[in-house]
Design an enzyme around this catalytic site. Structure first.
Site, PDB file in Angstrom:
ATOM      1  CB  CYS A  89      -0.898   0.002   1.231  1.00 13.36           C
ATOM      2  SG  CYS A  89       0.044  -0.032   2.764  1.00 13.36           S
ATOM      3  CG  ASP A  91       0.783   2.460   4.891  1.00 11.81           C
ATOM      4  OD1 ASP A  91       0.637   3.418   4.123  1.00 11.81           O
ATOM      5  OD2 ASP A  91      -0.128   1.999   5.594  1.00 11.81           O
ATOM      6  CB  CYS A 114      -3.506   4.146   7.238  1.00  8.46           C
ATOM      7  SG  CYS A 114      -3.366   2.333   7.308  1.00  8.46           S
ATOM      8  CB  CYS A 158      -2.389  -2.827   8.706  1.00 10.30           C
ATOM      9  SG  CYS A 158      -2.947  -1.521   7.577  1.00 10.30           S
TER      10      CYS A 158
END
Length: 186
Positions: A89, A91, A114, A158
């Site tokens: 993503c 990140d 995020c 995540c």
């Protein structure tokens, strides 16, 4: 103070879910008293309430707590190991470990991700503290989800990113320790 799980966090910068930064950052108007306009302050409070309501419908209370008040944020001075991974993503998560004997005595993380990435980084650092390196290697994304109480499908990468970063730090520890042992024996 106004900020959302998708905007700027006091601990780390957090872009929105689509990675377009929102510019409702903590303290910009309220903490610095740049605005004395009651009408504006009322509007900001209304927006903050709507954001919090929306987030509470999407994320568990524990996820919100970990995202807004993450533990173990930062870098260790002279860490035993460091892992840094950029996820699909975009990140990036970085984890520092301090290992004494074979036990993880301290750990810190940083991310530009995020809110759910922040929450997962916070949880993984808590899960590994006081664990042996071998025990830490067995921690899974599901262990993080068990603490957070689940995440929306769009955020399931995540905990995987947090675990992959932990594994990179553990690999760095093994490589560093192996190098030190090799140097001592020569």
């Amino acid at each position: 103070m106004v900020f959302s799980l998708y905007s700027c966090s006091p601990a780390v910068a957090v872009p929105s879910p689509v990675h377009t930064p929102l510019f409702i950052c903590p303290g910009f108007y309220l903490d610095n008293k740049m605005s004395e306009n009651n009408e504006f302050d009322g509007l900001v409070g209304e927006i903050e309430g709507k954001i919090q309501k929306d987030e509470s419908e999407i994320y568990t209370e524990r996820t919100l707590e970990e995202a807004y008040n993450p533990k173990n944020v930062g870098e260790l001075k002279e860490p035993s190991a460091v892992g840094r991974i950029r996820g699909p993503c975009g990140d990036t998560v970085q984890i520092h470990l301090r290992v004494e004997g074979d036990t993880i005595s301290d750990t810190k993380f940083m991310t530009d991700g995020c809110g759910p990435s922040i929450a997962c980084g916070s949880v993984v650092t808590e899960l590994v503290k006081a664990k042996t390196v071998e025990e830490a290697e067995k921690i899974t994304p599901e262990d993080i989800l068990a603490v957070l109480g689940d995440l929306p499908e769009d955020n399931l990468h995540c905990p995987v990113l947090a675990i992959n970063t932990l594994k990179a730090a553990l690999e760095d520890y093994r490589n560093t320790r192996s190098f030190r042992n090799q140097s001592i024996s020569e």
